[in-house]
Design an enzyme around this catalytic site. Structure first.
Site, short mmCIF file in Angstrom:
data_model
loop_
_atom_site.label_atom_id
_atom_site.label_comp_id
_atom_site.label_asym_id
_atom_site.label_seq_id
_atom_site.Cartn_x
_atom_site.Cartn_y
_atom_site.Cartn_z
N CYS A 2 0.86 -1.18 0.00
CA CYS A 2 0.00 0.00 0.00
C CYS A 2 0.90 1.23 0.00
O CYS A 2 2.07 1.15 0.33
CB CYS A 2 -0.88 0.01 1.23
SG CYS A 2 -1.87 -1.49 1.36
N ARG A 27 1.70 1.41 -5.94
CA ARG A 27 1.82 0.43 -4.85
C ARG A 27 0.50 -0.26 -4.55
O ARG A 27 0.46 -1.24 -3.81
CB ARG A 27 2.31 1.13 -3.58
CG ARG A 27 3.67 1.75 -3.72
CD ARG A 27 4.03 2.51 -2.48
NE ARG A 27 4.40 1.63 -1.38
CZ ARG A 27 5.64 1.26 -1.11
NH1 ARG A 27 6.62 1.67 -1.86
NH2 ARG A 27 5.90 0.47 -0.09
N TRP A 74 -3.70 -1.86 -1.55
CA TRP A 74 -3.68 -3.14 -2.27
C TRP A 74 -4.24 -4.14 -1.27
O TRP A 74 -3.62 -4.43 -0.24
CB TRP A 74 -2.26 -3.51 -2.68
CG TRP A 74 -2.21 -4.73 -3.54
CD1 TRP A 74 -2.45 -4.80 -4.88
CD2 TRP A 74 -1.87 -6.06 -3.13
NE1 TRP A 74 -2.30 -6.09 -5.32
CE2 TRP A 74 -1.95 -6.89 -4.28
CE3 TRP A 74 -1.54 -6.65 -1.91
CZ2 TRP A 74 -1.69 -8.25 -4.24
CZ3 TRP A 74 -1.28 -8.01 -1.87
CH2 TRP A 74 -1.35 -8.80 -3.03
N ASN A 100 0.24 -0.53 6.29
CA ASN A 100 0.72 -1.38 5.21
C ASN A 100 1.30 -2.63 5.85
O ASN A 100 2.13 -2.52 6.76
CB ASN A 100 1.81 -0.64 4.42
CG ASN A 100 2.33 -1.45 3.26
OD1 ASN A 100 1.65 -2.35 2.78
ND2 ASN A 100 3.54 -1.16 2.83
N GLY A 101 0.87 -3.80 5.41
CA GLY A 101 1.39 -5.03 6.00
C GLY A 101 0.25 -5.94 6.42
O GLY A 101 -0.89 -5.77 5.96
N GLU A 486 10.86 -13.67 -19.46
CA GLU A 486 10.54 -12.26 -19.19
C GLU A 486 9.52 -11.72 -20.19
O GLU A 486 8.59 -11.00 -19.82
CB GLU A 486 11.85 -11.44 -19.21
CG GLU A 486 11.69 -9.93 -19.15
CD GLU A 486 10.97 -9.42 -17.91
OE1 GLU A 486 10.66 -10.20 -17.00
OE2 GLU A 486 10.68 -8.21 -17.89
N LYS A 490 5.84 -10.24 -19.23
CA LYS A 490 5.39 -8.91 -19.63
C LYS A 490 4.02 -8.99 -20.29
O LYS A 490 3.13 -8.21 -19.99
CB LYS A 490 6.36 -8.24 -20.62
CG LYS A 490 7.65 -7.74 -20.07
CD LYS A 490 7.53 -6.49 -19.21
CE LYS A 490 7.34 -6.84 -17.75
NZ LYS A 490 8.46 -7.17 -16.96
N GLU A 493 1.15 -10.08 -17.65
CA GLU A 493 0.78 -9.19 -16.55
C GLU A 493 0.05 -7.93 -17.01
O GLU A 493 -0.75 -7.38 -16.26
CB GLU A 493 1.97 -8.86 -15.65
CG GLU A 493 3.01 -7.96 -16.24
CD GLU A 493 4.15 -7.67 -15.25
OE1 GLU A 493 3.91 -7.61 -14.05
OE2 GLU A 493 5.29 -7.50 -15.72
N HIS A 509 9.57 -32.30 -25.59
CA HIS A 509 9.25 -33.17 -24.46
C HIS A 509 7.85 -32.90 -23.91
O HIS A 509 7.55 -33.26 -22.78
CB HIS A 509 10.31 -33.01 -23.37
CG HIS A 509 11.69 -33.34 -23.86
ND1 HIS A 509 12.07 -34.62 -24.17
CD2 HIS A 509 12.75 -32.53 -24.16
CE1 HIS A 509 13.33 -34.61 -24.62
NE2 HIS A 509 13.75 -33.35 -24.62
N LYS A 608 3.16 -2.56 -7.47
CA LYS A 608 4.57 -2.45 -7.86
C LYS A 608 5.50 -3.11 -6.84
O LYS A 608 6.39 -3.85 -7.22
CB LYS A 608 4.92 -0.97 -8.02
CG LYS A 608 6.33 -0.70 -8.49
CD LYS A 608 6.48 -0.98 -9.96
CE LYS A 608 7.89 -0.72 -10.46
NZ LYS A 608 8.16 -1.52 -11.67
O1 M6R Z 1 10.89 -4.61 -6.68
P1 M6R Z 1 11.35 -5.96 -7.14
O2 M6R Z 1 12.28 -5.91 -8.31
O3 M6R Z 1 11.93 -6.76 -6.01
O4 M6R Z 1 10.05 -6.70 -7.64
C1 M6R Z 1 10.07 -8.03 -8.05
C2 M6R Z 1 8.81 -8.40 -8.77
O5 M6R Z 1 7.69 -8.20 -7.97
C3 M6R Z 1 8.64 -7.62 -10.06
O6 M6R Z 1 9.74 -7.77 -10.92
C4 M6R Z 1 7.36 -8.07 -10.81
O7 M6R Z 1 7.52 -9.38 -11.27
C5 M6R Z 1 7.02 -7.11 -11.94
N1 M6R Z 1 5.61 -6.88 -11.97
C6 M6R Z 1 7.41 -7.61 -13.28
O8 M6R Z 1 7.13 -6.73 -14.30
#
Ligand code: M6R
Length: 613
Positions: A2, A27, A74, A100-101, A486, A490, A493, A509, A608
């Protein structure tokens, strides 16, 4: 997870808080709220949905006064709704909290409080905090002492901020465990609190970071920090150098697109001051690496989550190839459960954009507990990951706001390449000619990045054709295999299209059964040592009727003759190729999501920084 902002001073708190929350919306964006002390009263405005809903509400029903606290949520405990939105008021209406938490013992506390006659108005764990504080204040304690007692009663990793109409000159906050940061911004006759630096950069660059189990009492003229057990703390004041402008979208439609294009600058800055092209040497002073230490290292664990973990997988190739040190990549959420073989000759290298990801911090703690050398590659200046490391490499990318990570993926690729050279150099395992060649190749990166980005219109055209696909396979081999992971991440998400990254050699396989004319296959086929293997992979996909989209090196007639679509990259030294091959995949995912009209920067269910385990 959050976002939190607090203000104490002579100005009205609400515009400052809303401005700060705007910068923290990445966040969490399930609901938002603000509370201020107005004279002798606390007034609260909250709404479900994005911050813009709250801004509308406040414009119709304005708030005046200070101090104030705000929150963008969040959701963990309790659905995203108005009643579960923070801030939460106590039953007397005299105390209010943002959080937050996760309060892990909230059920037990809730039961106790309910039996004492407290009424709960939400489904959140957060509400227990305000009722506890209120209860202690009713028993005669000051806000500070009531808060302290409360902080000692709640279990789990938590950031808490409280204000009270009975002590309207202060904000009390605490950080317990790895629930995200608390940064206190120091102004003239006013002070600020936030989860992250960009929220307060418009107002100040002088900041203090709270460490775990510390609390702060913040008035307009003072900041006092103690441990939550009452121990003395002498805070360090940091001056932040980057400015708030880089946290604006500028001419771009989305932060993600802006951040994709910022990579040329970010990669240039990543090299600046660290590469001595004349001597053919790398300098990473913040890592505090000495030849003795470099020679002692027997194993490196790279630990990270999501995109950062995929960056680590590329790093494994680079460090093993260049420095000949065994490297294992362990997803941070698994690290502490895998009983890793760690001793004082082991490095645990964490990679994190935010430096606040709870699982990554927990993995670092586990490494520390087992006696490892702790390193990190981190973007967020002053973050917990950076602070707890023995040595670190700072990403130099500036703030990354889009939830989908882009520039914080390519920067650590360069960082790990440099790290590999430095390690090899200090261990005496790299001859001068090779070292000079590897270092010289770094000079090419900004130009290569710029050239691949110039091809965005071609990628956009392909994205338009692919916008309605139901799924996509991403295949790569060798050093470009993690780029397949990766690229798939992308796409899924931000566009909500199922995508799977796979090592191309494993297709036969099992997963090859998925290929038909409905299943596009994205093949990473640059000129690297696995090029021939990828050609045969493209042939196999074509033979089964799949539509092939290839990432290939300019002039590659073979790929051009076979693939349905090609996204071209300039000729690149193969060890640096993942830095360049990922660009078309970032642009492809971006344009597919944008064409589908989706909220690219704030995709559903995501945030994020993931500060809960
Ligand atoms: O802040 P961080 O790099 O530790 O975050 C790690 C992941 O949460 C972050 O890379 C997440 O997978 C992204 N949404 C990817 O685009």
């Amino acid at each position: 997870m959050c976002g939190i902002v607090g203000y104490v001073g002579a100005r009205d708190a609400t515009p400052i808080i809303l401005g700060g929350l705007k910068r923290l919306e990445y966040r969490g964006y399930d609901s938002a709220g603000v509370a201020v002390v107005n004279g002798n009263q606390i007034e609260v405005r909250r709404d479900a949905g994005k911050l813009s809903q709250l801004v509308d509400l406040v414009s119709k029903s304005p708030l005046k006064g200070a101090p104030g606290i705000g929150h963008t949520r969040w959701a963990t405990h309790g659905a995203p709704s108005v009643k579960n939105a923070h801030p939460h008021l106590g039953n007397s209406g005299r105390v209010v909290v943002v959080h937050n938490g996760i309060v892990e013992n909230f059920l037990e506390l809730r039961e106790e409080l309910t039996s004492e006659g407290v009424t709960f108005n939400s489904d959140t764990d957060t509400e227990t905090i305000v009722h506890l504080a209120e209860h202690h204040m009713a028993g005669g304690l000051s806000l500070e002492e009531a808060a302290r007692r409360t902080f000692n009663q709640i279990d789990g990793a938590n950031v808490v901020v409280l204000i009270s109409a009975d002590e309207p000159d202060k904000i009390v906050t605490a950080r317990i465990g790895n629930a995200g940061g608390v940064v206190i911004g120091l102004g003239e006759g006013e002070n600020f609190i936030a989860s992250d630096i960009p929220a307060i950069l418009d107002h100040t660059r002088k900041v203090i970071f709270l460490e775990s189990r510390q609390m702060a009492v913040v008035t307009k003229d003072s900041v006092r920090i103690e441990t939550i057990d009452g121990g003395e703390v002498k805070p360090e004041i940091h001056t932040i150098s980057y400015d708030a402008v880089s946290a604006e979208k500028g001419e771009y439609r989305h932060f993600m697109q802006k951040e994709i294009h910022e990579q040329v600058r970010a990669l240039t800055d990543t090299l600046a001051g660290r590469v001595d092209f004349q001597e053919g040497r790398i300098r990473l002073p913040e890592l505090k690496l000495t030849p003795e230490l470099a020679k002692r290292i027997q194993r490196i664990y790279i630990t990270a989550c999501g995109t950062a973990a995929y960056a680590g997988m590329v790093g494994k190739y680079l460090i093993e190839k260049i420095a000949r040190i065994p490297v294992e990549v362990v997803i941070a959420s698994e690290f502490r459960y895998s009983d890793p073989i760690v001793d004082e000759n082991t490095v645990v290298l964490a990679i994190s954009q935010s430096g606040e990801t709870a699982d990554t911090l927990a993995a670092m703690e586990e490494g520390r507990r087992k006696g490892a050398i702790i390193w990190s590659i981190v973007n967020a200046v002053g973050s917990q990951a950076m602070r707890v490391s023995d040595g670190s490499i700072s990403m130099q990318t500036g703030p990354e706001i889009g939830v989908a990570s882009t520039k914080a993926f390519t920067a650590p690729l360069v960082d790990q390449y440099m790290l590999a050279i430095l390690l090899a150099d200090m261990r005496g395992t790299l001859d001068e000619t090779n070292r000079r060649e590897l270092v010289a190749d770094l000079r090419l990166i900004p130009d290569l990045a710029g050239r691949v980005l110039d091809r965005e219109p071609e990628v956009e055209k392909i994205a338009h054709e692919l916008k309605d696909i139901k799924g996509c396979l991403y295949l790569g081999r060798g050093i470009n295999m993690p780029i397949a992971y990766e690229g798939a991440l992308k796409l899924k998400e931000i566009s909500y299209i199922h995508a799977e990254g796979y090592p191309a050699g494993e297709m036969k396989h099992g997963p090859i059964a998925l290929i038909d004319e409905e299943m596009p296959v994205l093949c990473l086929a640059p000129q690297d040592p696995w090029h021939e293997k990828m050609i045969s992979q493209i042939q196999q996909a074509k033979a089964r009727g799949g539509m092939v989209i290839a990432v290939a090196t300019e002039g590659d007639e073979l790929v051009a003759g076979m693939a349905d679509h090609v996204m071209w990259i300039p000729k690149t030294p193969w060890m640096l190729s993942p830095i360049i091959t990922v660009f078309p995949l970032q642009m492809l995912a971006y344009h597919i999501a944008a064409t589908r009209g989706l909220d690219v920067d704030q995709p559903r269910n995501l945030a994020k920084s993931v500060t809960v385990e």
